[in-house]
Design a protein around this motif. Sequence first.
Motif, PDB file in Angstrom:
ATOM      1  N   VAL A 107     -23.971 -23.474 -17.305  1.00 29.35           N
ATOM      2  CA  VAL A 107     -23.425 -24.204 -18.447  1.00 29.35           C
ATOM      3  C   VAL A 107     -22.953 -23.234 -19.523  1.00 29.35           C
ATOM      4  CG1 VAL A 107     -24.699 -26.339 -18.034  1.00 29.35           C
ATOM      5  CG2 VAL A 107     -25.767 -24.502 -19.345  1.00 29.35           C
ATOM      6  N   LYS A 108     -22.065 -23.725 -20.401  1.00 32.68           N
ATOM      7  CA  LYS A 108     -21.397 -22.858 -21.368  1.00 32.68           C
ATOM      8  C   LYS A 108     -22.327 -22.295 -22.440  1.00 32.68           C
ATOM      9  CE  LYS A 108     -16.683 -24.565 -20.925  1.00 32.68           C
ATOM     10  NZ  LYS A 108     -15.636 -25.416 -21.484  1.00 32.68           N
ATOM     11  N   ALA A 138      -7.774 -11.152  -8.959  1.00 32.50           N
ATOM     12  CA  ALA A 138      -9.087 -11.410  -9.555  1.00 32.50           C
ATOM     13  C   ALA A 138     -10.192 -11.327  -8.511  1.00 32.50           C
ATOM     14  CB  ALA A 138      -9.093 -12.788 -10.211  1.00 32.50           C
ATOM     15  N   ASP A 139     -11.310 -10.749  -8.912  1.00 34.11           N
ATOM     16  CA  ASP A 139     -12.493 -10.679  -8.048  1.00 34.11           C
ATOM     17  C   ASP A 139     -13.368 -11.920  -8.222  1.00 34.11           C
ATOM     18  OD1 ASP A 139     -11.999  -8.000  -7.044  1.00 34.11           O
ATOM     19  OD2 ASP A 139     -12.545  -7.309  -9.058  1.00 34.11           O
ATOM     20  N   VAL A 140     -13.445 -12.402  -9.466  1.00 37.61           N
ATOM     21  CA  VAL A 140     -14.256 -13.585  -9.781  1.00 37.61           C
ATOM     22  C   VAL A 140     -13.458 -14.500 -10.707  1.00 37.61           C
ATOM     23  CG1 VAL A 140     -16.399 -14.457 -10.801  1.00 37.61           C
ATOM     24  CG2 VAL A 140     -16.410 -12.268  -9.590  1.00 37.61           C
ATOM     25  N   ALA A 141     -13.426 -15.795 -10.382  1.00 36.47           N
ATOM     26  CA  ALA A 141     -12.775 -16.791 -11.236  1.00 36.47           C
ATOM     27  C   ALA A 141     -13.854 -17.634 -11.902  1.00 36.47           C
ATOM     28  CB  ALA A 141     -11.844 -17.673 -10.410  1.00 36.47           C
ATOM     29  N   LEU A 142     -13.818 -17.713 -13.223  1.00 37.13           N
ATOM     30  CA  LEU A 142     -14.742 -18.561 -13.974  1.00 37.13           C
ATOM     31  C   LEU A 142     -13.988 -19.827 -14.333  1.00 37.13           C
ATOM     32  CD1 LEU A 142     -15.482 -15.427 -14.585  1.00 37.13           C
ATOM     33  CD2 LEU A 142     -16.991 -16.408 -16.301  1.00 37.13           C
ATOM     34  N   LEU A 168     -10.238 -16.323 -16.169  1.00 39.94           N
ATOM     35  CA  LEU A 168     -10.880 -17.410 -16.903  1.00 39.94           C
ATOM     36  C   LEU A 168      -9.961 -18.624 -16.915  1.00 39.94           C
ATOM     37  CD1 LEU A 168     -12.303 -15.568 -20.069  1.00 39.94           C
ATOM     38  CD2 LEU A 168     -13.283 -15.764 -17.775  1.00 39.94           C
ATOM     39  N   ALA A 169     -10.504 -19.778 -16.535  1.00 40.01           N
ATOM     40  CA  ALA A 169      -9.734 -21.020 -16.546  1.00 40.01           C
ATOM     41  C   ALA A 169     -10.487 -22.073 -17.339  1.00 40.01           C
ATOM     42  CB  ALA A 169      -9.487 -21.509 -15.117  1.00 40.01           C
ATOM     43  N   GLY A 199     -11.080 -17.906 -25.225  1.00 38.67           N
ATOM     44  CA  GLY A 199     -10.938 -16.657 -25.964  1.00 38.67           C
ATOM     45  C   GLY A 199     -12.287 -16.028 -26.292  1.00 38.67           C
ATOM     46  N   ALA A 200     -13.246 -16.864 -26.690  1.00 38.50           N
ATOM     47  CA  ALA A 200     -14.586 -16.351 -27.015  1.00 38.50           C
ATOM     48  C   ALA A 200     -15.259 -15.779 -25.781  1.00 38.50           C
ATOM     49  CB  ALA A 200     -15.434 -17.473 -27.603  1.00 38.50           C
ATOM     50  N   MET A 201     -15.102 -16.470 -24.659  1.00 34.70           N
ATOM     51  CA  MET A 201     -15.709 -15.996 -23.414  1.00 34.70           C
ATOM     52  C   MET A 201     -15.069 -14.675 -22.983  1.00 34.70           C
ATOM     53  SD  MET A 201     -16.209 -18.162 -19.852  1.00 34.70           S
ATOM     54  CE  MET A 201     -16.313 -19.681 -20.784  1.00 34.70           C
ATOM     55  N   ALA A 202     -13.751 -14.591 -23.132  1.00 33.08           N
ATOM     56  CA  ALA A 202     -13.046 -13.359 -22.763  1.00 33.08           C
ATOM     57  C   ALA A 202     -13.518 -12.188 -23.623  1.00 33.08           C
ATOM     58  CB  ALA A 202     -11.540 -13.560 -22.920  1.00 33.08           C
ATOM     59  N   ALA A 203     -13.676 -12.429 -24.920  1.00 28.32           N
ATOM     60  CA  ALA A 203     -14.110 -11.364 -25.832  1.00 28.32           C
ATOM     61  C   ALA A 203     -15.514 -10.877 -25.465  1.00 28.32           C
ATOM     62  CB  ALA A 203     -14.085 -11.879 -27.271  1.00 28.32           C
ATOM     63  N   LEU A 204     -16.405 -11.801 -25.147  1.00 28.07           N
ATOM     64  CA  LEU A 204     -17.777 -11.430 -24.782  1.00 28.07           C
ATOM     65  C   LEU A 204     -17.815 -10.632 -23.477  1.00 28.07           C
ATOM     66  CD1 LEU A 204     -19.645 -14.750 -25.636  1.00 28.07           C
ATOM     67  CD2 LEU A 204     -19.985 -12.537 -26.748  1.00 28.07           C
TER      68      LEU A 204
END
Length: 203
Positions: free
Chosen positions: A103-104, A48-52, A6-7, A15-20
């Motif tokens: 989008v977020k 990493a397989d996927v970078a967001l 996650l970047a 942090g919220a995205m990581a937790a989800l």
Amino acid sequence: MIRLLLADDQALVRGAMAALLDMEPDLSVVAEVGRGDEVLAAARTHQADVALLDVEMPGLDGVSAARELHGRLPGCKVLMVTTFGRAGYLRQAMAAGAAGFIVKDTPARQLADAVRRVHQGLRVVDPALAAQSLAFGDSPLTERETDVLRAARSGGTVADIARELRLSEGTVRNHLSSAIGKTGSRTRAEAVLMAEDNGWLLI
């Protein structure tokens, strides 16, 4: 297990995205960074397989980071996850090698599904943004007009812009006039705003 990087320069959002995402049984956040110029090294180190990636970050914008990943670590897929749902950003990101653009405020379940689809080699694009991108088309601005509008964002004088870009004041005025005409604006401030809204000034 799909390994995620996650970047995003906003720590709370990251942090919220990581937790989800970590709640999903097949997804694992293995790295988090707050700058675009840290993406490639982190993706390599943590495999990493996927970078967001967010679009607007310090050090290196997300589109440039996506281009770097695509060129130097093609096994890592890129999904742009951004607040800035602009048609121009979408076109630039896809041209840079991103496999997805959402989008977020996308619901958590859809975000996780987008990650899985990108990992499988599919393309994922926010449908409203895709329609907007088709409607607006590519930027009508030349590279120099884009440079001048980007420099004009700070609100400096023609002389300031000329000094920054090492051009004559007459040349700057000509580029500004052309950009104003192409965007259908009345002032350079309007031209800057329109170009920004369409995502034409990122790169």
